[in-house]
Design a protein around this motif. Structure first.
Motif, PDB file in Angstrom:
ATOM      1  N   GLY A   1       0.813  -1.210   0.000  1.00 36.89           N
ATOM      2  CA  GLY A   1       0.000   0.000   0.000  1.00 36.89           C
ATOM      3  C   GLY A   1       0.847   1.260   0.000  1.00 36.89           C
ATOM      4  O   GLY A   1       0.529   2.239  -0.686  1.00 36.89           O
ATOM      5  N   ALA A   2       1.936   1.245   0.759  1.00 38.32           N
ATOM      6  CA  ALA A   2       2.840   2.395   0.778  1.00 38.32           C
ATOM      7  C   ALA A   2       3.490   2.584  -0.593  1.00 38.32           C
ATOM      8  O   ALA A   2       3.680   3.724  -1.040  1.00 38.32           O
ATOM      9  CB  ALA A   2       3.909   2.214   1.852  1.00 38.32           C
ATOM     10  N   GLY A   3       3.817   1.504  -1.252  1.00 42.80           N
ATOM     11  CA  GLY A   3       4.387   1.599  -2.599  1.00 42.80           C
ATOM     12  C   GLY A   3       3.399   2.175  -3.591  1.00 42.80           C
ATOM     13  O   GLY A   3       3.753   3.006  -4.440  1.00 42.80           O
ATOM     14  N   ILE A   4       2.137   1.763  -3.482  1.00 42.23           N
ATOM     15  CA  ILE A   4       1.101   2.310  -4.357  1.00 42.23           C
ATOM     16  C   ILE A   4       0.926   3.798  -4.084  1.00 42.23           C
ATOM     17  O   ILE A   4       0.871   4.615  -5.011  1.00 42.23           O
ATOM     18  CB  ILE A   4      -0.232   1.552  -4.151  1.00 42.23           C
ATOM     19  CG1 ILE A   4      -0.104   0.107  -4.630  1.00 42.23           C
ATOM     20  CG2 ILE A   4      -1.376   2.267  -4.873  1.00 42.23           C
ATOM     21  CD1 ILE A   4      -1.250  -0.781  -4.196  1.00 42.23           C
ATOM     22  N   GLY A   5       0.860   4.160  -2.813  1.00 43.44           N
ATOM     23  CA  GLY A   5       0.729   5.573  -2.456  1.00 43.44           C
ATOM     24  C   GLY A   5       1.903   6.399  -2.918  1.00 43.44           C
ATOM     25  O   GLY A   5       1.740   7.534  -3.394  1.00 43.44           O
ATOM     26  N   ALA A   6       3.089   5.858  -2.796  1.00 43.20           N
ATOM     27  CA  ALA A   6       4.291   6.572  -3.253  1.00 43.20           C
ATOM     28  C   ALA A   6       4.272   6.756  -4.765  1.00 43.20           C
ATOM     29  O   ALA A   6       4.662   7.819  -5.275  1.00 43.20           O
ATOM     30  CB  ALA A   6       5.547   5.823  -2.816  1.00 43.20           C
ATOM     31  N   ALA A   7       3.822   5.744  -5.481  1.00 42.00           N
ATOM     32  CA  ALA A   7       3.754   5.849  -6.940  1.00 42.00           C
ATOM     33  C   ALA A   7       2.751   6.922  -7.357  1.00 42.00           C
ATOM     34  O   ALA A   7       3.047   7.773  -8.208  1.00 42.00           O
ATOM     35  CB  ALA A   7       3.385   4.507  -7.558  1.00 42.00           C
ATOM     36  N   VAL A   8       1.568   6.895  -6.755  1.00 45.13           N
ATOM     37  CA  VAL A   8       0.540   7.887  -7.098  1.00 45.13           C
ATOM     38  C   VAL A   8       0.993   9.294  -6.694  1.00 45.13           C
ATOM     39  O   VAL A   8       0.850  10.247  -7.469  1.00 45.13           O
ATOM     40  CB  VAL A   8      -0.809   7.515  -6.441  1.00 45.13           C
ATOM     41  CG1 VAL A   8      -1.835   8.623  -6.610  1.00 45.13           C
ATOM     42  CG2 VAL A   8      -1.340   6.212  -7.027  1.00 45.13           C
TER      43      VAL A   8
ATOM     44  N   GLY B   1       4.063  10.321  -6.324  1.00 46.30           N
ATOM     45  CA  GLY B   1       5.183  10.699  -7.191  1.00 46.30           C
ATOM     46  C   GLY B   1       4.715  11.174  -8.552  1.00 46.30           C
ATOM     47  O   GLY B   1       5.245  12.145  -9.103  1.00 46.30           O
ATOM     48  N   ILE B   2       3.705  10.503  -9.084  1.00 42.79           N
ATOM     49  CA  ILE B   2       3.156  10.918 -10.380  1.00 42.79           C
ATOM     50  C   ILE B   2       2.524  12.299 -10.257  1.00 42.79           C
ATOM     51  O   ILE B   2       2.743  13.175 -11.096  1.00 42.79           O
ATOM     52  CB  ILE B   2       2.140   9.877 -10.896  1.00 42.79           C
ATOM     53  CG1 ILE B   2       2.863   8.591 -11.287  1.00 42.79           C
ATOM     54  CG2 ILE B   2       1.336  10.430 -12.068  1.00 42.79           C
ATOM     55  CD1 ILE B   2       1.942   7.411 -11.566  1.00 42.79           C
ATOM     56  N   ALA B   3       1.740  12.520  -9.195  1.00 38.73           N
ATOM     57  CA  ALA B   3       1.096  13.823  -8.999  1.00 38.73           C
ATOM     58  C   ALA B   3       2.138  14.921  -8.833  1.00 38.73           C
ATOM     59  O   ALA B   3       2.005  16.007  -9.423  1.00 38.73           O
ATOM     60  CB  ALA B   3       0.173  13.775  -7.786  1.00 38.73           C
ATOM     61  N   THR B   4       3.170  14.649  -8.069  1.00 40.65           N
ATOM     62  CA  THR B   4       4.217  15.646  -7.847  1.00 40.65           C
ATOM     63  C   THR B   4       4.978  15.952  -9.131  1.00 40.65           C
ATOM     64  O   THR B   4       5.266  17.113  -9.445  1.00 40.65           O
ATOM     65  CB  THR B   4       5.186  15.162  -6.760  1.00 40.65           C
ATOM     66  OG1 THR B   4       4.447  14.929  -5.561  1.00 40.65           O
ATOM     67  CG2 THR B   4       6.276  16.180  -6.490  1.00 40.65           C
ATOM     68  N   ALA B   5       5.291  14.924  -9.883  1.00 44.30           N
ATOM     69  CA  ALA B   5       6.040  15.122 -11.123  1.00 44.30           C
ATOM     70  C   ALA B   5       5.225  15.900 -12.156  1.00 44.30           C
ATOM     71  O   ALA B   5       5.772  16.737 -12.877  1.00 44.30           O
ATOM     72  CB  ALA B   5       6.462  13.775 -11.700  1.00 44.30           C
ATOM     73  N   LEU B   6       3.928  15.632 -12.217  1.00 46.11           N
ATOM     74  CA  LEU B   6       3.089  16.303 -13.210  1.00 46.11           C
ATOM     75  C   LEU B   6       2.654  17.693 -12.779  1.00 46.11           C
ATOM     76  O   LEU B   6       2.270  18.515 -13.615  1.00 46.11           O
ATOM     77  CB  LEU B   6       1.856  15.447 -13.516  1.00 46.11           C
ATOM     78  CG  LEU B   6       2.109  14.117 -14.215  1.00 46.11           C
ATOM     79  CD1 LEU B   6       0.806  13.353 -14.382  1.00 46.11           C
ATOM     80  CD2 LEU B   6       2.782  14.333 -15.559  1.00 46.11           C
TER      81      LEU B   6
ATOM     82  N   LEU C   1      -5.095  20.327 -10.731  1.00 43.75           N
ATOM     83  CA  LEU C   1      -6.262  19.459 -10.873  1.00 43.75           C
ATOM     84  C   LEU C   1      -6.025  18.368 -11.908  1.00 43.75           C
ATOM     85  O   LEU C   1      -6.354  17.199 -11.675  1.00 43.75           O
ATOM     86  CB  LEU C   1      -7.491  20.295 -11.251  1.00 43.75           C
ATOM     87  CG  LEU C   1      -8.807  19.534 -11.348  1.00 43.75           C
ATOM     88  CD1 LEU C   1      -9.155  18.906 -10.002  1.00 43.75           C
ATOM     89  CD2 LEU C   1      -9.917  20.451 -11.809  1.00 43.75           C
ATOM     90  N   LEU C   2      -5.428  18.708 -13.023  1.00 43.23           N
ATOM     91  CA  LEU C   2      -5.144  17.715 -14.063  1.00 43.23           C
ATOM     92  C   LEU C   2      -4.068  16.724 -13.593  1.00 43.23           C
ATOM     93  O   LEU C   2      -4.166  15.518 -13.856  1.00 43.23           O
ATOM     94  CB  LEU C   2      -4.703  18.411 -15.355  1.00 43.23           C
ATOM     95  CG  LEU C   2      -4.483  17.513 -16.574  1.00 43.23           C
ATOM     96  CD1 LEU C   2      -5.723  16.686 -16.879  1.00 43.23           C
ATOM     97  CD2 LEU C   2      -4.083  18.341 -17.774  1.00 43.23           C
ATOM     98  N   ALA C   3      -3.065  17.208 -12.877  1.00 43.01           N
ATOM     99  CA  ALA C   3      -2.012  16.329 -12.363  1.00 43.01           C
ATOM    100  C   ALA C   3      -2.592  15.309 -11.392  1.00 43.01           C
ATOM    101  O   ALA C   3      -2.271  14.118 -11.456  1.00 43.01           O
ATOM    102  CB  ALA C   3      -0.929  17.157 -11.674  1.00 43.01           C
ATOM    103  N   VAL C   4      -3.475  15.767 -10.512  1.00 45.60           N
ATOM    104  CA  VAL C   4      -4.092  14.851  -9.552  1.00 45.60           C
ATOM    105  C   VAL C   4      -5.016  13.870 -10.261  1.00 45.60           C
ATOM    106  O   VAL C   4      -5.047  12.677  -9.925  1.00 45.60           O
ATOM    107  CB  VAL C   4      -4.852  15.651  -8.467  1.00 45.60           C
ATOM    108  CG1 VAL C   4      -5.731  14.743  -7.635  1.00 45.60           C
ATOM    109  CG2 VAL C   4      -3.869  16.391  -7.588  1.00 45.60           C
ATOM    110  N   ALA C   5      -5.765  14.342 -11.242  1.00 45.05           N
ATOM    111  CA  ALA C   5      -6.662  13.447 -11.985  1.00 45.05           C
ATOM    112  C   ALA C   5      -5.874  12.336 -12.683  1.00 45.05           C
ATOM    113  O   ALA C   5      -6.268  11.164 -12.651  1.00 45.05           O
ATOM    114  CB  ALA C   5      -7.479  14.249 -12.995  1.00 45.05           C
ATOM    115  N   LEU C   6      -4.754  12.701 -13.297  1.00 44.65           N
ATOM    116  CA  LEU C   6      -3.930  11.693 -13.973  1.00 44.65           C
ATOM    117  C   LEU C   6      -3.280  10.739 -12.971  1.00 44.65           C
ATOM    118  O   LEU C   6      -3.166   9.532 -13.226  1.00 44.65           O
ATOM    119  CB  LEU C   6      -2.876  12.367 -14.845  1.00 44.65           C
ATOM    120  CG  LEU C   6      -3.419  13.085 -16.083  1.00 44.65           C
ATOM    121  CD1 LEU C   6      -2.301  13.844 -16.794  1.00 44.65           C
ATOM    122  CD2 LEU C   6      -4.091  12.099 -17.027  1.00 44.65           C
ATOM    123  N   ALA C   7      -2.864  11.260 -11.823  1.00 47.43           N
ATOM    124  CA  ALA C   7      -2.267  10.400 -10.799  1.00 47.43           C
ATOM    125  C   ALA C   7      -3.299   9.418 -10.248  1.00 47.43           C
ATOM    126  O   ALA C   7      -2.994   8.237 -10.046  1.00 47.43           O
ATOM    127  CB  ALA C   7      -1.685  11.254  -9.677  1.00 47.43           C
TER     128      ALA C   7
END
Length: 101
Positions: A54-61, A63-68, A75-81
């Motif tokens: 679960g921590a790995g999934i949260g870190a991936a999501v 990380g994607i939101a932060t990178a985007l 809003l778009l970054a969070v939607a994609l994450a």
């Protein structure tokens, strides 16, 4: 017909590895252990690794939101994450949210 006592049980490290693969396979759609046959005992032993997965999934999501967030609107970054997290988990967390509601 073989019984549990007739089969050779894997070593402790191999059993823990199977448990981790079972936890990852059970909680995500990540294709792991394709040639490995897992059973309910493997998933039960893998229960201790559920928070790690679960921590790995949260870190991936996250990380994607932060990178985007630097190149897209927040809003778009969070939607994609969240979409990536949904694909990663097979919407398992959304099903639990719907059950809770």
């Amino acid at each position: 017909m073989t019984t549990l006592h007739d089969r050779a049980l894997p070593s402790g490290l191999a059993r823990e590895g199977r448990a981790l693969v079972a936890a990852l396979s059970f909680l995500t759609r990540v294709p792991v252990g394709g040639s490995l046959v897992l059973d309910g005992d493997d998933v039960a032993r893998g229960g201790v690794a559920f928070p790690l997965v679960g921590a790995g999934i949260g870190a991936a999501v996250g990380g994607i939101a932060t990178a985007l967030a630097h190149s897209l609107t927040p809003l778009l970054a969070v939607a994609l994450a969240l979409a990536a997290g949904t694909l990663l988990t097979g919407a398992l967390h959304l099903d639990a949210l719907a059950d809770s509601a």
